[in-house]
Design a protein around this motif. Structure first.
Motif, PDB file in Angstrom:
ATOM      1  N   ILE A 144       0.844  -1.193   0.000  1.00 53.80           N
ATOM      2  CA  ILE A 144       0.000   0.000   0.000  1.00 53.80           C
ATOM      3  C   ILE A 144       0.881   1.246   0.000  1.00 53.80           C
ATOM      4  N   PHE A 145       1.953   1.223   0.813  1.00 55.19           N
ATOM      5  CA  PHE A 145       2.878   2.351   0.845  1.00 55.19           C
ATOM      6  C   PHE A 145       3.444   2.598  -0.551  1.00 55.19           C
ATOM      7  N   MET A 146       3.981   1.549  -1.161  1.00 54.10           N
ATOM      8  CA  MET A 146       4.644   1.710  -2.455  1.00 54.10           C
ATOM      9  C   MET A 146       3.681   2.180  -3.545  1.00 54.10           C
ATOM     10  N   SER A 147       2.405   1.808  -3.441  1.00 54.25           N
ATOM     11  CA  SER A 147       1.462   2.190  -4.496  1.00 54.25           C
ATOM     12  C   SER A 147       0.786   3.543  -4.243  1.00 54.25           C
ATOM     13  N   THR A 148       0.830   4.072  -3.000  1.00 50.81           N
ATOM     14  CA  THR A 148       0.120   5.330  -2.727  1.00 50.81           C
ATOM     15  C   THR A 148       1.013   6.492  -2.333  1.00 50.81           C
ATOM     16  N   TYR A 149       2.195   6.233  -1.795  1.00 50.25           N
ATOM     17  CA  TYR A 149       3.063   7.310  -1.326  1.00 50.25           C
ATOM     18  C   TYR A 149       3.487   8.174  -2.508  1.00 50.25           C
ATOM     19  N   ARG A 202       8.000  10.176  -7.232  1.00 47.93           N
ATOM     20  CA  ARG A 202       7.199   9.059  -7.743  1.00 47.93           C
ATOM     21  C   ARG A 202       7.899   7.764  -7.361  1.00 47.93           C
ATOM     22  N   HIS A 203       7.144   6.829  -6.822  1.00 50.35           N
ATOM     23  CA  HIS A 203       7.674   5.495  -6.511  1.00 50.35           C
ATOM     24  C   HIS A 203       7.394   4.638  -7.741  1.00 50.35           C
ATOM     25  N   LEU A 204       8.437   4.343  -8.512  1.00 48.44           N
ATOM     26  CA  LEU A 204       8.255   3.672  -9.793  1.00 48.44           C
ATOM     27  C   LEU A 204       8.054   2.168  -9.650  1.00 48.44           C
ATOM     28  N   SER A 205       8.856   1.545  -8.779  1.00 52.97           N
ATOM     29  CA  SER A 205       8.735   0.098  -8.585  1.00 52.97           C
ATOM     30  C   SER A 205       9.453  -0.298  -7.301  1.00 52.97           C
ATOM     31  N   GLY A 206       9.113  -1.458  -6.823  1.00 54.51           N
ATOM     32  CA  GLY A 206       9.756  -1.966  -5.622  1.00 54.51           C
ATOM     33  C   GLY A 206       9.772  -3.482  -5.635  1.00 54.51           C
ATOM     34  N   LYS A 207      10.852  -4.043  -5.127  1.00 56.51           N
ATOM     35  CA  LYS A 207      11.007  -5.499  -5.080  1.00 56.51           C
ATOM     36  C   LYS A 207      11.335  -5.886  -3.638  1.00 56.51           C
ATOM     37  N   ILE A 208      10.601  -6.849  -3.101  1.00 57.72           N
ATOM     38  CA  ILE A 208      10.846  -7.315  -1.739  1.00 57.72           C
ATOM     39  C   ILE A 208      12.138  -8.129  -1.731  1.00 57.72           C
ATOM     40  N   LEU A 209      13.070  -7.729  -0.875  1.00 60.86           N
ATOM     41  CA  LEU A 209      14.335  -8.444  -0.747  1.00 60.86           C
ATOM     42  C   LEU A 209      14.347  -9.381   0.462  1.00 60.86           C
ATOM     43  N   GLU A 210      13.680  -8.945   1.522  1.00 60.17           N
ATOM     44  CA  GLU A 210      13.745  -9.678   2.779  1.00 60.17           C
ATOM     45  C   GLU A 210      12.509  -9.367   3.606  1.00 60.17           C
ATOM     46  N   ILE A 240      10.560  -5.339   6.716  1.00 55.61           N
ATOM     47  CA  ILE A 240      10.541  -5.718   5.308  1.00 55.61           C
ATOM     48  C   ILE A 240      11.521  -4.815   4.576  1.00 55.61           C
ATOM     49  N   VAL A 241      12.408  -5.427   3.826  1.00 55.40           N
ATOM     50  CA  VAL A 241      13.438  -4.686   3.089  1.00 55.40           C
ATOM     51  C   VAL A 241      13.107  -4.770   1.600  1.00 55.40           C
ATOM     52  N   THR A 242      13.149  -3.617   0.937  1.00 59.04           N
ATOM     53  CA  THR A 242      12.869  -3.587  -0.493  1.00 59.04           C
ATOM     54  C   THR A 242      14.005  -2.886  -1.243  1.00 59.04           C
ATOM     55  N   SER A 243      14.041  -3.150  -2.507  1.00 61.22           N
ATOM     56  CA  SER A 243      14.861  -2.388  -3.435  1.00 61.22           C
ATOM     57  C   SER A 243      13.863  -1.627  -4.287  1.00 61.22           C
ATOM     58  N   SER A 244      13.922  -0.307  -4.229  1.00 59.31           N
ATOM     59  CA  SER A 244      12.899   0.504  -4.895  1.00 59.31           C
ATOM     60  C   SER A 244      13.495   1.511  -5.858  1.00 59.31           C
ATOM     61  N   ASN A 245      12.815   1.679  -6.961  1.00 54.84           N
ATOM     62  CA  ASN A 245      13.150   2.718  -7.927  1.00 54.84           C
ATOM     63  C   ASN A 245      12.235   3.901  -7.670  1.00 54.84           C
ATOM     64  N   ILE A 246      12.841   5.055  -7.425  1.00 55.57           N
ATOM     65  CA  ILE A 246      12.046   6.266  -7.240  1.00 55.57           C
ATOM     66  C   ILE A 246      12.537   7.333  -8.215  1.00 55.57           C
ATOM     67  N   GLU A 247      11.678   8.317  -8.404  1.00 55.44           N
ATOM     68  CA  GLU A 247      12.022   9.427  -9.278  1.00 55.44           C
ATOM     69  C   GLU A 247      11.646  10.723  -8.571  1.00 55.44           C
ATOM     70  N   THR A 248      12.537  11.701  -8.675  1.00 56.94           N
ATOM     71  CA  THR A 248      12.265  13.053  -8.196  1.00 56.94           C
ATOM     72  C   THR A 248      12.692  14.017  -9.297  1.00 56.94           C
ATOM     73  N   LEU A 249      12.563  15.295  -9.047  1.00 61.67           N
ATOM     74  CA  LEU A 249      13.017  16.282 -10.023  1.00 61.67           C
ATOM     75  C   LEU A 249      14.515  16.152 -10.288  1.00 61.67           C
ATOM     76  N   ALA A 250      15.252  15.589  -9.315  1.00 58.92           N
ATOM     77  CA  ALA A 250      16.693  15.393  -9.459  1.00 58.92           C
ATOM     78  C   ALA A 250      17.030  14.193 -10.336  1.00 58.92           C
ATOM     79  N   GLY A 251      16.052  13.338 -10.623  1.00 52.38           N
ATOM     80  CA  GLY A 251      16.287  12.162 -11.457  1.00 52.38           C
ATOM     81  C   GLY A 251      15.820  10.888 -10.795  1.00 52.38           C
TER      82      GLY A 251
END
Length: 147
Positions: free
Chosen positions: A38-43, A82-90, A100-111
């Protein structure tokens, strides 16, 4: 409509409806993994208000949910977050705590960036709640979560 019927409807509105909503929330409790999803899809989205129910006061810096949602939305909008994607690692659950540990791709104005996110959750009477979020090199206070 008679005064007695109006009074009865008023009583139902104040007592029965909140009671039913409370029951529905309890029967719809999420797992720690579902809370993180829910966090990854709404934040950072207009739907961030959906996340507020799944956060502790500590996570929100003791702000009321409504204020936290408004301030979070304003800050994230300014950053272009923007939270682009996330993968559960642990995933580790022990009693009333979970990490819960994730590897997440995010985007901001900085890239765009890939970051490691550590979600710390606790189980309350209302269900699992996000208590803390740590990014990359921050360390989890394992003692705090009894893990």
């Amino acid at each position: 409509m008679s005064l007695a019927k109006k009074f009865l409807l008023l009583m139902i509105s104040f007592f029965l409806i909140p009671s039913c909503l409370s029951y529905l929330k309890q029967s719809d409790q999420k797992t720690p993994l579902e809370v993180v999803e829910i966090f990854m899809s709404t934040y950072g989205t207009p739907n961030v208000s959906q996340l507020a129910y799944y956060t502790t006061p500590y996570f929100r810096n003791y702000k009321p949910k409504e204020l936290w949602v408004i301030e979070t939305w304003e800050v994230l909008s300014e950053l272009g977050y923007r939270h682009l994607s996330g993968k559960i690692l642990e995933k580790k659950v022990k009693g009333n705590t979970a990490i819960i540990v994730t590897s997440s791709n995010i985007e901001t104005l900085a890239g765009k960036t890939l970051q490691r996110e550590i979600y710390c959750l606790i189980k309350t009477e209302e269900g699992w709640k996000l208590d803390e979020l740590l990014i990359e090199d921050e360390t989890v206070e394992a003692e705090k979560y009894n893990l």
